[in-house]
Design an enzyme around this catalytic site. Sequence first.
Site, PDB file in Angstrom:
ATOM      1  N   GLY A 130       0.830  -1.210   0.000  1.00 34.86           N
ATOM      2  CA  GLY A 130       0.000   0.000   0.000  1.00 34.86           C
ATOM      3  C   GLY A 130       0.857   1.248   0.000  1.00 34.86           C
ATOM      4  CB  SER A 132       0.301   4.038  -5.583  1.00 33.08           C
ATOM      5  OG  SER A 132       1.529   3.561  -6.060  1.00 33.08           O
ATOM      6  CD  GLU A 248       7.768  -2.749  -5.738  1.00 29.89           C
ATOM      7  OE1 GLU A 248       7.792  -2.232  -4.618  1.00 29.89           O
ATOM      8  OE2 GLU A 248       6.863  -2.567  -6.561  1.00 29.89           O
TER       9      GLU A 248
HETATM   10  C1  LIG Z   1       0.394  -3.097 -12.957  1.00 31.40           C
HETATM   11  C2  LIG Z   1       0.626  -2.146 -11.818  1.00 31.40           C
HETATM   12  C3  LIG Z   1       0.679  -2.632 -10.538  1.00 31.40           C
HETATM   13  C4  LIG Z   1       0.875  -1.745  -9.471  1.00 31.40           C
HETATM   14  N1  LIG Z   1       0.883  -2.252  -8.202  1.00 31.40           N
HETATM   15  C5  LIG Z   1       1.032  -1.412  -7.165  1.00 31.40           C
HETATM   16  C6  LIG Z   1       0.999  -1.909  -5.832  1.00 31.40           C
HETATM   17  O1  LIG Z   1       0.842  -3.119  -5.594  1.00 31.40           O
HETATM   18  N2  LIG Z   1       1.110  -1.039  -4.815  1.00 31.40           N
HETATM   19  C7  LIG Z   1       1.295   0.301  -5.016  1.00 31.40           C
HETATM   20  O2  LIG Z   1       1.436   1.024  -4.038  1.00 31.40           O
HETATM   21  N3  LIG Z   1       1.335   0.809  -6.273  1.00 31.40           N
HETATM   22  C8  LIG Z   1       1.204  -0.008  -7.341  1.00 31.40           C
HETATM   23  N4  LIG Z   1       1.229   0.485  -8.624  1.00 31.40           N
HETATM   24  C9  LIG Z   1       1.320   1.935  -8.816  1.00 31.40           C
HETATM   25  C10 LIG Z   1       2.638   2.416  -9.386  1.00 31.40           C
HETATM   26  O3  LIG Z   1       3.651   2.335  -8.424  1.00 31.40           O
HETATM   27  C11 LIG Z   1       2.383   3.862  -9.859  1.00 31.40           C
HETATM   28  O4  LIG Z   1       1.481   3.810 -10.934  1.00 31.40           O
HETATM   29  C12 LIG Z   1       3.662   4.531 -10.280  1.00 31.40           C
HETATM   30  O5  LIG Z   1       4.514   4.733  -9.195  1.00 31.40           O
HETATM   31  C13 LIG Z   1       3.362   5.895 -10.964  1.00 31.40           C
HETATM   32  O6  LIG Z   1       2.548   6.681 -10.171  1.00 31.40           O
HETATM   33  P1  LIG Z   1       1.235   7.356 -10.776  1.00 31.40           P
HETATM   34  O7  LIG Z   1       0.406   6.299 -11.415  1.00 31.40           O
HETATM   35  O8  LIG Z   1       0.602   8.173  -9.704  1.00 31.40           O
HETATM   36  O9  LIG Z   1       1.740   8.297 -11.950  1.00 31.40           O
HETATM   37  P2  LIG Z   1       2.375   9.749 -11.801  1.00 31.40           P
HETATM   38  O10 LIG Z   1       3.301   9.784 -10.654  1.00 31.40           O
HETATM   39  O11 LIG Z   1       1.260  10.748 -11.833  1.00 31.40           O
HETATM   40  O12 LIG Z   1       3.224   9.865 -13.124  1.00 31.40           O
HETATM   41  C14 LIG Z   1       2.651  10.187 -14.392  1.00 31.40           C
HETATM   42  C15 LIG Z   1       3.790  10.356 -15.386  1.00 31.40           C
HETATM   43  O13 LIG Z   1       4.603  11.494 -15.008  1.00 31.40           O
HETATM   44  C16 LIG Z   1       5.968  11.092 -14.864  1.00 31.40           C
HETATM   45  N5  LIG Z   1       6.573  11.813 -13.748  1.00 31.40           N
HETATM   46  C17 LIG Z   1       6.073  11.960 -12.493  1.00 31.40           C
HETATM   47  N6  LIG Z   1       6.928  12.654 -11.723  1.00 31.40           N
HETATM   48  C18 LIG Z   1       8.013  12.938 -12.482  1.00 31.40           C
HETATM   49  C19 LIG Z   1       9.247  13.627 -12.253  1.00 31.40           C
HETATM   50  N7  LIG Z   1       9.535  14.148 -11.065  1.00 31.40           N
HETATM   51  N8  LIG Z   1      10.121  13.713 -13.277  1.00 31.40           N
HETATM   52  C20 LIG Z   1       9.841  13.179 -14.495  1.00 31.40           C
HETATM   53  N9  LIG Z   1       8.679  12.538 -14.781  1.00 31.40           N
HETATM   54  C21 LIG Z   1       7.781  12.410 -13.792  1.00 31.40           C
HETATM   55  C22 LIG Z   1       5.923   9.618 -14.568  1.00 31.40           C
HETATM   56  O14 LIG Z   1       7.141   8.983 -14.916  1.00 31.40           O
HETATM   57  C23 LIG Z   1       4.754   9.159 -15.422  1.00 31.40           C
HETATM   58  O15 LIG Z   1       5.175   8.944 -16.743  1.00 31.40           O
HETATM   59  C24 LIG Z   1       1.039  -0.359  -9.709  1.00 31.40           C
HETATM   60  C25 LIG Z   1       0.990   0.128 -11.019  1.00 31.40           C
HETATM   61  C26 LIG Z   1       0.784  -0.743 -12.065  1.00 31.40           C
HETATM   62  C27 LIG Z   1       0.740  -0.191 -13.459  1.00 31.40           C
END
Ligand SMILES: Cc1cc2nc3c(=O)[nH]c(=O)nc-3n(C[C@H](O)[C@H](O)[C@H](O)COP(=O)(O)OP(=O)(O)OC[C@H]3O[C@@H](n4cnc5c(N)ncnc54)[C@H](O)[C@@H]3O)c2cc1C
Length: 383
Positions: A130, A132, A248
């Site tokens: 947990g 994100s 991870e």
């Molecule tokens: C299949 C799958 C399984 C997952 N499982 C889990 C889980 O079990 N537990 C959990 O906690 N999370 C999980 N996640 C979530 C995952 O960790 C997040 O989706 C990921 O960290 C990106 O966060 P976000 O989706 O909020 O995107 P955002 O952070 O909003 O990013 C959107 C885009 O902006 C870019 N970006 C953001 N900040 C910056 C920066 N500072 N510089 C340059 N580019 C930037 C990112 O690279 C991305 O391309 C999972 C995701 C997927 C797809």
Amino acid sequence: MFQNLSLSPLPPSDEALRKPVRRMIADAIAHIPLDARARSWQGFDAAFSRALGQAGYLGLTLPERYGGGGRGPFARFVVVEELLAAGAPVAAHWIADRQSAPLILNYGTDAQRDFYLPRICRGKAFFCIGMSEPGSGSDLASVRTRADATDTGWLVNGQKIWTTNATHSDYMIALVRTSGTAADRHAGLSQLIIDLKAPGITIRPIVDLAGDAHFAEVFFDNVALPADALIGTEGQGWHQVNAELAFERSGPERIYSSIILVDAWIAHVAAAGRLDGDTAALAGRMTAELATLRAMSIAVTALLARGESPVVEASLVKDLGTTFEQSVPTWIGDDLAAHPEEAVVPELYRALLYLSQIAPSFSLRGGTREILRGIIARGLGLR
Ligand SMILES: Cc1cc2nc3c(=O)[nH]c(=O)nc-3n(C[C@H](O)[C@H](O)[C@H](O)COP(=O)(O)OP(=O)(O)OC[C@H]3O[C@@H](n4cnc5c(N)ncnc54)[C@H](O)[C@@H]3O)c2cc1C
């Protein structure tokens, strides 16, 4: 940094695990079609995980007094590599075995270790991560789920999202704010082990592009937890989470997500009798990239075996590994399209379709490519 990422052999005593685990997996997956095997670490099969636990293939890095293998990261590498190469359904025990158990071993109290670790080793306690939240993915330090101290423990309110396997898991290890505000960033964050059966928790599955519901939203509405839900030190959650991310991000799962397709394609071109230069070049390219990535992943495993927390090196492996995993469906799709005269078994097309749809997520889960490159830049002293 590059001195750290040195080639390392797999110790023969750990390599010896390969044959028996391969035999066990072959029996277990004999009936599973190719496109289901392409799901591998999203394939949830509690009975298979329990069987692995019974055979001693879970908790390999944990001490024997907790029911673990008393071995180390190399032994786990061999077993995980075999599971993934075969496309075995590993989701049930995956997160507990990979990162929850080492976290509990490192930061847990004796009582927490005694309670959770033996069940993880037997494949009887399943965990999810947990971290994100809506608006807090890459910017993890901004999490807003809050746990307030009460007379008896903690009261949790907030929401997590994209939580893999939340619907099937027993526990979540959650990053929450226990003091201060989101503006305090890394300070005031802590980790809690949350029993997902606690009153006040709602889990809502999210369906992905391929039609699977492997992740979920998790809502906490005045969830009362005992004091011993805290894992590690209050306020040290950020430091603990970063150590966890090294587990991870470094493993073979960041290389092998499309491996089923590579094997099936090789079987296809062999059956089609294709011996031309383009085919050999593609086979050679995939093999060369895979071999290099595997060597890098083993080098990171060697750092874990030395007790280090190779966050930067793991980021390198995940960035390059997921690029490879994402390229494979495109390469193989283009290749099959260039040979319309060949009969292709439907299973191969179904696996290709699934992996083509899901591949973009390979570089999102576990931290996005941009974030990893920022970590690498910091490791090089550039930020
Ligand atoms: C299949 C799958 C399984 C997952 N499982 C889990 C889980 O079990 N537990 C959990 O906690 N999370 C999980 N996640 C979530 C995952 O960790 C997040 O989706 C990921 O960290 C990106 O966060 P976000 O989706 O909020 O995107 P955002 O952070 O909003 O990013 C959107 C885009 O902006 C870019 N970006 C953001 N900040 C910056 C920066 N500072 N510089 C340059 N580019 C930037 C990112 O690279 C991305 O391309 C999972 C995701 C997927 C797809």
